[in-house]
Design an enzyme around this catalytic site. Structure first.
Site, PDB file in Angstrom:
ATOM      1  N   SER A 296       0.818  -1.215   0.000  1.00  0.00           N
ATOM      2  CA  SER A 296       0.000   0.000   0.000  1.00  0.00           C
ATOM      3  C   SER A 296       0.857   1.271   0.000  1.00  0.00           C
ATOM      4  O   SER A 296       1.579   1.530  -0.950  1.00  0.00           O
ATOM      5  CB  SER A 296      -0.955  -0.049   1.198  1.00  0.00           C
ATOM      6  OG  SER A 296      -1.922   0.961   1.127  1.00  0.00           O
ATOM      7  N   ASP A 307      10.049   5.580  -9.959  1.00  0.00           N
ATOM      8  CA  ASP A 307       9.594   6.167 -11.220  1.00  0.00           C
ATOM      9  C   ASP A 307      10.291   7.492 -11.513  1.00  0.00           C
ATOM     10  O   ASP A 307      10.515   7.836 -12.674  1.00  0.00           O
ATOM     11  CB  ASP A 307       8.085   6.404 -11.175  1.00  0.00           C
ATOM     12  CG  ASP A 307       7.287   5.127 -11.420  1.00  0.00           C
ATOM     13  OD1 ASP A 307       7.905   4.081 -11.673  1.00  0.00           O
ATOM     14  OD2 ASP A 307       6.043   5.180 -11.352  1.00  0.00           O
ATOM     15  N   LYS A 321      -0.441  -4.124  -3.387  1.00  0.00           N
ATOM     16  CA  LYS A 321      -1.771  -3.632  -2.997  1.00  0.00           C
ATOM     17  C   LYS A 321      -1.926  -2.197  -3.482  1.00  0.00           C
ATOM     18  O   LYS A 321      -1.415  -1.261  -2.877  1.00  0.00           O
ATOM     19  CB  LYS A 321      -1.975  -3.692  -1.485  1.00  0.00           C
ATOM     20  CG  LYS A 321      -3.353  -3.181  -1.046  1.00  0.00           C
ATOM     21  CD  LYS A 321      -3.507  -3.195   0.463  1.00  0.00           C
ATOM     22  CE  LYS A 321      -4.868  -2.672   0.889  1.00  0.00           C
ATOM     23  NZ  LYS A 321      -5.043  -1.238   0.591  1.00  0.00           N
TER      24      LYS A 321
END
Length: 547
Positions: A296, A307, A321
């Protein structure tokens, strides 16, 4: 207006009208279906509750029905009862009124797993391993750990008496404690690591209220203590928590104005975009550690930093998740935690690893390598959607052996540490002394500790089949002796890992969780791998540049 333009306007109005009618019809259909099926359910529920041959509890019957319905959605959409609501609020507000203990089960008894450092129970001398036999005179014999926690929680300033049994004592002990606000700490340890003590280390256990501020304060203290050459942010076994706290932590490492996570779902009002706002607080190299227990909000932080090519990710693939939940209040102090959207990190990818079919109890389809979608980081590195967050450098501890699993399952480390602490006032070592390990081996013999290897399980099956065969028994006896030697050898092969686990368990009794984490860092393979890259920044920069 020309005839052609009038014609186009007319067509456009017709299209809009048809679309609007379609949307209205769809809304009418769903509301009709809700009303229709609610009527059916209501009648069926009333008939069963009033006319079934045996008397049934209407509350249990309804709860089972609701739970069964929600189980067809995903594991995270659940109904909270009144008592569960109270526990959920602890996580959301970051503190509660209690005595600071975590209760759990050991050998059919409710025991103290760990007292909160500095809490009322810790200051009064309650220890890990103490058996809780009563709270305010109420026996815990038939209670679950959650029920015991409920009894110990209450109003700030009120008193509660906890009765415990302690190893080595022939009588119970009563502790009368004043309930206080217990802060739920998010950082289990922050300090300097490496041979030169120039690398910062922060272990974040959860994303609770105030976790971003705790990270900020830790960074300030670390930079004041040393001229840092980098930071290791440890998110291993961090199950997540408050998304806004995750975004505020990313803020410490990324320049302002960068979108770090999008929340998108079926209902437009829940859709949100989160971007960085504050100036960069820490500009040195960052390595993030994660494993299969990182989920999460942990994956949002690791994924966003990956990224944006701001941090190197070391460890194991994360849990995957990527679903967002909110808690909606319901009547009678209950609530519904419901999944309302998915989140997407800067490259545009989702980290959700499974798709739920909603056809049965938690029916799911796992994303496979064949249907992975490629995305690009800011520097053009390839990353994938639907597999959680995959590390840039795969590194992790080896799987536990069968003997290590058995030692954990049977609570042997925990029980030995309980007895050891009762008999030893201090423990100031950097590794497990040989005489303590010898005591542990004697403890195992006294306890008649045993475990079954795969060979032993197979032999048990063969013994049943061959017990009537003449001459087989002597051969079976020989195999039993061989397996006995195999088990002894297995203990010797895993001695270093067993020593480490035992050392950390004992250390936690004297120095708390933070002391245990600190003691384990010098031999932690993922931390050591992270340090290699912190010390070799040129290699780290090449990897983040995609070279």
């Amino acid at each position: 207006m020309t005839k052609k333009r009038k014609y186009r306007v007319g067509i456009l109005a017709l299209v809009i009208g048809v679309a609007s009618a379609g949307i209205a019809a769809q809304q009418t259909d769903i509301y009709f279906l809700i009303k229709k099926n609610f009527s059916i359910f209501s009648e069926a529920y009333e008939n069963v509750a009033l006319e079934y041959v045996d008397e049934v509890d209407p509350e249990i019957l309804m709860r089972n029905g609701i739970d069964a319905m929600l189980e067809t959605l995903d594991p995270y959409t659940v109904l909270f009862s009144e008592s569960q609501n109270e526990q959920a609020e602890i996580m959301s507000r970051g503190n509660y009124a209690g005595i600071g203990i975590e209760a759990g089960y050991r050998d059919g008894q409710v025991v103290v797993i760990a007292p909160t450092e500095g809490g009322p129970a810790d200051r009064a001398g309650i220890r890990a391993g103490d058996v809780i036999v009563a709270v305010d005179g109420v026996s815990t014999e038939d209670l679950q750990p959650g029920g015991v926690n409920t009894l110990t929680n209450g109003e700030v300033g009120s008193e509660v008496t906890v009765t415990i049994e302690r190893f080595g004592l022939g009588q119970t002990l009563d502790f009368t404690l004043e309930r206080q606000r217990i802060e739920v700490t998010n950082i289990s340890y922050a300090g300097l690591i490496g041979e030169s003590k120039e690398t910062g280390y922060i272990r974040l256990s959860q994303f609770g209220n105030n976790s971003a501020e705790e990270v900020r304060e830790s960074l300030i203290k670390l930079t004041e203590s040393a001229d840092l050459n980098g930071l290791v942010l440890d998110l291993r076994d961090n199950p997540g928590g408050i998304l806004q706290e995750a975004v505020a932590i990313i803020d410490k490492f990324i320049e302002p104005g960068i979108t770090v996570v999008d929340i998108r779902g079926r209902v437009a009002e829940y859709n949100q975009t989160f971007a960085t706002r504050e100036p960069v607080m820490f500009e040195k190299p960052v390595v993030v550690l994660m494993n299969g227990g990182s989920a999460s909000a942990s994956e949002v932080v690791a994924g966003a930093l990956q990224d944006l090519d701001r941090a190197l990710i070391v460890g194991e693939q994360s849990f995957g998740k990527g679903l967002v939940q909110i808690v909606k209040p319901l009547p009678y102090n209950t609530s519904l935690k419901i999944t309302i959207s998915r989140y997407y990190i800067p490259s545009g990818r989702s980290i959700q690893a499974v798709q739920y079919t909603h056809q049965g109890r938690n029916d799911a389809v796992m994303n496979t390598d064949s249907n992975k979608t490629e995305f690009k980081t800011r520097n053009g590195r390839t990353v994938y959607e639907g597999r959680g967050i995959e590390p840039d450098i795969v590194e992790g501890e080896e799987d536990l052996s069968i003997i290590e699993i058995a030692l954990l399952q049977q609570g042997v480390y925990f029980d030995f540490a309980t007895e050891f602490e009762a008999q030893n006032p201090s423990f100031e070592y950097t590794e497990l002394p040989d005489d303590v390990f010898d005591e542990f081996r004697a403890f195992l013999r006294e306890r008649e500790f045993t475990f079954k290897t795969d060979s032993e399980k197979l032999l048990a099956e063969l013994s049943t089949e061959l017990e009537a065969v003449d001459g087989a028994q002597s051969q079976l006896n020989g195999l039993h002796e061989t397996i006995g030697r195999e088990k002894t050898a297995l203990f010797e092969e895993n001695e270093s890992d067993i020593r480490r686990s035992l050392f950390l368990e004992i250390t936690s009794r004297y120095q708390g969780e933070s002391g245990s984490v600190k003691a384990g860092l010098s031999s932690d393979p993922e931390v050591l791998k992270a340090l290699e890259f912190i010390y070799n920044t040129s290699e780290l920069d090449k990897m983040l540049a995609g070279e």
